[in-house]
Enzyme design. Structure first.
Site, PDB file in Angstrom:
ATOM      1  N   ASN A  76       0.864  -1.184   0.000  1.00  0.00           N
ATOM      2  CA  ASN A  76       0.000   0.000   0.000  1.00  0.00           C
ATOM      3  C   ASN A  76       0.898   1.230   0.000  1.00  0.00           C
ATOM      4  O   ASN A  76       1.421   1.619   1.043  1.00  0.00           O
ATOM      5  CB  ASN A  76      -0.907  -0.012   1.228  1.00  0.00           C
ATOM      6  CG  ASN A  76      -1.842   1.198   1.289  1.00  0.00           C
ATOM      7  OD1 ASN A  76      -1.781   2.082   0.443  1.00  0.00           O
ATOM      8  ND2 ASN A  76      -2.677   1.245   2.308  1.00  0.00           N
ATOM      9  N   ARG A  79      -2.659  -2.217  -3.341  1.00  0.00           N
ATOM     10  CA  ARG A  79      -3.802  -1.320  -3.212  1.00  0.00           C
ATOM     11  C   ARG A  79      -3.618  -0.183  -4.210  1.00  0.00           C
ATOM     12  O   ARG A  79      -2.577   0.479  -4.244  1.00  0.00           O
ATOM     13  CB  ARG A  79      -3.883  -0.745  -1.801  1.00  0.00           C
ATOM     14  CG  ARG A  79      -5.049   0.225  -1.642  1.00  0.00           C
ATOM     15  CD  ARG A  79      -4.826   1.203  -0.515  1.00  0.00           C
ATOM     16  NE  ARG A  79      -5.942   2.136  -0.400  1.00  0.00           N
ATOM     17  CZ  ARG A  79      -5.838   3.337   0.139  1.00  0.00           C
ATOM     18  NH1 ARG A  79      -4.692   3.769   0.620  1.00  0.00           N
ATOM     19  NH2 ARG A  79      -6.892   4.129   0.215  1.00  0.00           N
ATOM     20  N   HIS A 119     -12.552   3.831  -0.370  1.00  0.00           N
ATOM     21  CA  HIS A 119     -12.678   2.873   0.740  1.00  0.00           C
ATOM     22  C   HIS A 119     -13.426   1.610   0.322  1.00  0.00           C
ATOM     23  O   HIS A 119     -13.946   0.876   1.153  1.00  0.00           O
ATOM     24  CB  HIS A 119     -13.401   3.505   1.943  1.00  0.00           C
ATOM     25  CG  HIS A 119     -12.614   4.521   2.680  1.00  0.00           C
ATOM     26  ND1 HIS A 119     -13.216   5.499   3.444  1.00  0.00           N
ATOM     27  CD2 HIS A 119     -11.283   4.735   2.787  1.00  0.00           C
ATOM     28  CE1 HIS A 119     -12.295   6.277   3.978  1.00  0.00           C
ATOM     29  NE2 HIS A 119     -11.110   5.825   3.601  1.00  0.00           N
ATOM     30  N   GLY A 162      -9.803   9.147   7.645  1.00  0.00           N
ATOM     31  CA  GLY A 162     -10.644   9.287   6.465  1.00  0.00           C
ATOM     32  C   GLY A 162     -11.973   8.609   6.748  1.00  0.00           C
ATOM     33  O   GLY A 162     -12.012   7.568   7.397  1.00  0.00           O
ATOM     34  N   ARG A 220      -9.947  16.523   6.418  1.00  0.00           N
ATOM     35  CA  ARG A 220     -10.673  16.868   5.202  1.00  0.00           C
ATOM     36  C   ARG A 220     -12.000  17.510   5.550  1.00  0.00           C
ATOM     37  O   ARG A 220     -12.653  17.127   6.521  1.00  0.00           O
ATOM     38  CB  ARG A 220     -10.922  15.624   4.344  1.00  0.00           C
ATOM     39  CG  ARG A 220      -9.671  14.978   3.800  1.00  0.00           C
ATOM     40  CD  ARG A 220     -10.021  13.800   2.917  1.00  0.00           C
ATOM     41  NE  ARG A 220      -8.828  13.043   2.548  1.00  0.00           N
ATOM     42  CZ  ARG A 220      -8.721  11.725   2.634  1.00  0.00           C
ATOM     43  NH1 ARG A 220      -9.737  11.005   3.083  1.00  0.00           N
ATOM     44  NH2 ARG A 220      -7.623  11.121   2.265  1.00  0.00           N
ATOM     45  N   ASP A 232      -7.659  13.958  16.021  1.00  0.00           N
ATOM     46  CA  ASP A 232      -7.870  12.687  16.715  1.00  0.00           C
ATOM     47  C   ASP A 232      -9.088  12.787  17.626  1.00  0.00           C
ATOM     48  O   ASP A 232      -9.110  13.620  18.550  1.00  0.00           O
ATOM     49  CB  ASP A 232      -6.622  12.333  17.530  1.00  0.00           C
ATOM     50  CG  ASP A 232      -6.650  10.904  18.050  1.00  0.00           C
ATOM     51  OD1 ASP A 232      -7.670  10.509  18.645  1.00  0.00           O
ATOM     52  OD2 ASP A 232      -5.653  10.195  17.873  1.00  0.00           O
ATOM     53  N   GLY A 281     -15.045   3.947  14.296  1.00  0.00           N
ATOM     54  CA  GLY A 281     -16.206   3.072  14.298  1.00  0.00           C
ATOM     55  C   GLY A 281     -16.030   1.855  15.179  1.00  0.00           C
ATOM     56  O   GLY A 281     -16.971   1.401  15.837  1.00  0.00           O
ATOM     57  N   GLU A 282     -14.797   1.324  15.229  1.00  0.00           N
ATOM     58  CA  GLU A 282     -14.540   0.126  16.011  1.00  0.00           C
ATOM     59  C   GLU A 282     -14.257   0.417  17.482  1.00  0.00           C
ATOM     60  O   GLU A 282     -14.559  -0.411  18.348  1.00  0.00           O
ATOM     61  CB  GLU A 282     -13.340  -0.630  15.419  1.00  0.00           C
ATOM     62  CG  GLU A 282     -13.590  -1.184  14.023  1.00  0.00           C
ATOM     63  CD  GLU A 282     -12.331  -1.715  13.375  1.00  0.00           C
ATOM     64  OE1 GLU A 282     -11.435  -2.188  14.117  1.00  0.00           O
ATOM     65  OE2 GLU A 282     -12.229  -1.666  12.132  1.00  0.00           O
ATOM     66  N   ASN A 283     -13.670   1.569  17.772  1.00  0.00           N
ATOM     67  CA  ASN A 283     -13.192   1.834  19.133  1.00  0.00           C
ATOM     68  C   ASN A 283     -13.886   2.990  19.845  1.00  0.00           C
ATOM     69  O   ASN A 283     -13.726   3.144  21.049  1.00  0.00           O
ATOM     70  CB  ASN A 283     -11.679   2.119  19.092  1.00  0.00           C
ATOM     71  CG  ASN A 283     -10.902   0.973  18.465  1.00  0.00           C
ATOM     72  OD1 ASN A 283     -10.930  -0.137  18.968  1.00  0.00           O
ATOM     73  ND2 ASN A 283     -10.222   1.245  17.364  1.00  0.00           N
ATOM     74  N   GLU A 299      -8.559  -4.689   5.296  1.00  0.00           N
ATOM     75  CA  GLU A 299      -8.332  -4.488   3.874  1.00  0.00           C
ATOM     76  C   GLU A 299      -7.168  -5.324   3.360  1.00  0.00           C
ATOM     77  O   GLU A 299      -7.192  -5.820   2.237  1.00  0.00           O
ATOM     78  CB  GLU A 299      -8.087  -3.003   3.602  1.00  0.00           C
ATOM     79  CG  GLU A 299      -9.285  -2.128   3.912  1.00  0.00           C
ATOM     80  CD  GLU A 299      -8.957  -0.646   3.926  1.00  0.00           C
ATOM     81  OE1 GLU A 299      -9.006  -0.048   2.850  1.00  0.00           O
ATOM     82  OE2 GLU A 299      -8.657  -0.113   5.009  1.00  0.00           O
TER      83      GLU A 299
END
Length: 413
Positions: free
Chosen positions: A16, A93, A182, A218, A247, A289, A339-341, A398
């Site tokens: 990547n 990627r 994504h 992102g 962004r 963050d 989303g996960e944490n 990914e």
């Protein structure tokens, strides 16, 4: 290290190449096990370094060359001297595949030329992707190399979802349309969510209505109907859609004219600011963050609080909008670092989406995302007993999807 004969025995080199970094991992496409990973940072500068991580620990080296091509070639040459599993192939990627690539493909000179031609649509990423492919093919010429595109999963969007309301010439001659990004993450997560929901609820994957929200530095969200992307939040570039770490997300394009007139900045300079100096960083004046912002917001910092409010509101608005493409919602699937944490973020997001029938289970939300329960529901049944959509956490991977696509193409050569 040697090359393998079959995708059933060995690892895939997953590459990547970003605009200033390169990530590499050796991934078993069956188990997902990583026997090695490395990260090259600050490429193109005198401070370039590469961090290696194996079962023996982590070490840092200074590459002989600091360009993408030079650093990756240096890393791959070192890998050839290590006692590691046989190699099956190399998966790359690639950010922008345009409308030419609807799936992963083996790379030949024609494919590489096409990827290079698409650099106009992804000037920060595709040139780096090309440099990485060239370097890897030079060092590992006897292996099959495979391109896995961020945009490919979204090529199933209908025309009314991907067209902009702009002069036809822009679309026909310049390729101005919505491509989405994504896609590798959205594809992996939506398939994993469908497996879990089929097993636990009997849901039919062929009709399942999912909104997958990949939320990290992102961010993007995708409407997935029966395993196919039918709409997504990112557009021509990763700049469109949700508010992100640095962004801006959605923006009135007339802002560019106003800022250019007031500051004398070029369009390229303004777009660079929208990509690298906006988002959560700009709103808060502190950080991109979410963890830092949550801590500072709890201490009363107004900018941090505003940034989180805008971020959550815009995310909820886009998730709700994507249900139009689906004609309803069976599950909201959250992935990516936030989303996960981000249990606190998830709680606020679900509260904003309560009108869709999402009801948080506070205990489950607090637990899921931890290593003990990486995948699972974070909502409970509605108080009125009516069936409502679920929300769940599904970690993305990914690299594993790239490894599996590569192994599959090598196996069926």
């Amino acid at each position: 290290m040697s090359t393998g004969e079959s995708s059933g025995n060995g690892s895939v080199v997953v590459v990547n190449c970003g605009s200033s970094s390169v990530k590499l991992a050796l991934v078993d496409p069956v188990t997902g096990e990583r026997s090695l990973s490395c990260l090259g940072e600050r490429l193109g500068t005198p401070d370039a370094v590469v961090h290696f991580k194996t079962a023996e620990g982590t070490r840092t080296i200074t590459p002989a060359a600091t360009t993408h091509r030079g650093a990756l070639a240096h890393v791959l040459q070192r890998l050839l001297d290590m006692d590691l599993p046989p190699l099956l192939g190399v998966g790359h990627r690639v950010v922008q595949g345009g409308k030419r690539f609807r799936s992963s493909v083996r790379i030949d000179d024609h494919v590489l030329a096409d990827i290079s031609d698409l650099s106009a649509l992804a000037p920060l990423h595709n040139p780096a992707n090309v440099a990485g492919i060239e370097a890897a093919r030079a060092v590992l010429p006897d292996l099959d190399h495979v391109a896995v595109f961020d945009t490919a999963f979204h090529q199933t969007m209908p025309e009314h979802a991907y067209r902009y309301a702009v002069p036809a010439r822009w679309y026909e001659e310049f390729g101005v349309r919505r491509y989405g990004m994504h896609g590798t993450s959205h594809r992996f997560v939506s398939a994993r969510a469908a497996e879990v929901l089929q097993r636990e609820t009997g849901a039919d994957p062929r009709t399942l209505k999912l909104v997958v929200a990949h939320l990290g530095n992102g961010c993007s969200a995708t409407a997935v109907l029966g395993g196919r992307s039918v709409d997504t939040t990112m557009g021509l570039t990763p700049l469109e859609g949700l508010v992100m770490g640095t962004r801006s997300g959605d923006l009135d394009p007339a802002v560019l004219e106003l800022v250019a007139e007031r500051t004398g900045a070029s369009t390229a300079e303004i777009v660079n600011q929208l990509n690298k100096e906006s988002g959560l960083l700009a709103l808060s004046g502190l950080s991109n963050d979410v963890r830092t912002l949550e801590e500072k917001a709890a201490q009363g910092h107004a900018g941090a609080r505003l940034a989180l409010e805008v971020f959550t509101y815009r995310a909820a608005k886009h998730v709700a909008a994507l249900t139009v493409a689906l004609g309803g919602l069976d599950a909201l699937v959250l992935t990516g670092g936030i989303g996960e944490n981000g249990a606190a973020f998830r709680s606020t997001l679900l509260a904003r989406l309560g009108h869709l029938g999402l009801v948080e289970d506070p205990a489950a939300n607090a637990e899921h995302g931890r290593s003990s329960t990486p995948t699972g529901r974070i909502t409970r049944e509605r108080p009125d007993g009516e069936h409502g959509p679920l929300a769940m956490v599904v970690p993305t991977d990914e690299e594993l999807l790239i490894a599996r696509d590569t192994a599959a193409l090598v196996e069926h050569r």
